[in-house]
Design a protein around this motif. Structure first.
Motif: not given
Lengths: 211, 211
Positions: A186, A193, A196, A199-205, B152, B154-156, B159-160, B204-205
């Motif tokens: 990325f 970057y 994504a 996205e991870v953050l939002l899925r978490g909250i 999941r 579908d995440f890099d 990135l995490v 999130g993941i």
DNA sequence: ACCGATACTGACTCGTCGGTCAGTCTAGCA
DNA sequence: TGCTAGACTGACCGACGAGTCAGTATCGGT
């Protein structure tokens, strides 16, 4: 006298050239590594002339920080847009924020440098003042999302704000470094970057409702 | 001659005192702000004696970075524990990682400083080498979790990993700053911060299965 | 007791640093 | 035209920086 380094007002040609040169050099090499001679040369004037505008090196440095703080603050604050859903606002902010960081790397490095200084608080408060607003704005966005039921209520908005700002800063700060890791794809695509990352953050909250 | 600054082996009393003093001063004030005289005084020896061990200031700085890189690397690598679930491993790592950062603030600042240097790569590769392992280890943990179906797909992972390391570094780097924000409650409680941070990240993941 | 190597030092060189100063140049205004 | 204020400069100063050097103290091996 023209300026006592505490006022941040409009100045003449020479003044601006000095600030510009000093900002560049200080950001690239740090306070102690930059000589007044180097600044003067870069600005295309004589060293003594700097002392016509600034009483000493520290005052010049302070003036540079002040000028930098002002423009950075304006820039970043402009990235805050509280309209729309919290998700949209977060994503919008993240992308804009990182974009601004990458567009003005010198200003940013100037303050990151300052944060590493121990002992002398020099102008720590300056960086703080600008960041405080930003921080508060983001926290507000998150809180609003929580009240609306869009976001979960069991997380600390300040924590997520820290994570988001941190993710951007670390990206900025470690660009060169990340570039060398083969698994990292990325780099050179900051929007990707941030997309994504948010996205991870939002899925978490986010409250579970949409897929 | 005793050491040509490229070997990292065992040395005498004086050598160690010099490295210790130099590490402290360089980390606190930066390369250019520290004089050889200051280092000698702090180490309780004569300035000329430093030149018995190191050919010049740069070599000393490099040696300090090398020594710091070695201990930091060992320290951080010890925080990696790939047993158990990915969730457990991540949480375990995050807490340990931040703990180590906070326990050795000088070493960390030394490298953060280095990362801000433009132009001269000086010893960038050193910081990199240590980090690369760490980075790879974390990515591996995440990948394993993905293959197992725990996380999941579908995440890099990179990135995490960046987000997690970034969250810790930013916490470390902004402690003083964060302390001034009234909404921030997690300063002084790094384990609490990491617990909540990893929780958000994991939500999130992680694959949806347990609540 | 002596020797050689390593550990260490005080006094020095020399370049560069931040800062000063005496004075010039320029522009606006009387 | 002459005066003044601000913009600007080259030459200079003392302080302090990195690095050198000639020489002394220490110590293990013979």
């Amino acid at each position: 006298m023209e300026n006592d380094a505490t006022s941040v007002s409009s100045e003449g040609e020479g003044y601006r050239k000095i600030i510009a040169a000093a900002e560049k050099l200080f950001a690239d090499h740090g306070f102690d590594a930059v000589s007044m001679h180097a600044i003067a040369t870069d600005a295309g004037i004589s060293k003594a002339n700097i002392y016509h505008y600034f009483p000493n090196k520290d005052a010049l440095y302070l003036a540079v920080l002040q000028s930098a703080a002002a423009s950075l603050r304006a820039l970043l604050q402009a990235a805050v847009d509280k309209s729309g859903t919290a998700s949209e606002a977060l994503h919008h902010f993240a992308v804009n924020h990182l974009q601004h960081l990458l567009a003005r790397p010198r200003l940013v490095r100037l303050f990151l440098r300052e944060m590493l200084e121990k002992g002398e608080p020099r102008a720590r408060d300056l960086a703080d003042a600008g960041l405080a607003d930003l921080f508060a704005s983001l926290v507000q966005i998150l809180q609003l999302g929580q009240e609306r039921g869009e976001l979960r209520k069991d997380f600390d908005p300040a924590l997520v704000t820290t994570m988001l700002l941190g993710a951007n800063v670390i990206f900025f700060q470690s660009l060169d470094l990340l570039r060398q890791y083969p698994t990292v794809t990325f780099v050179d695509r900051p929007e990707e970057y941030d997309r994504a990352m948010v996205e991870v953050l939002l899925r978490g909250i986010r409250n579970r409702s949409e897929p």
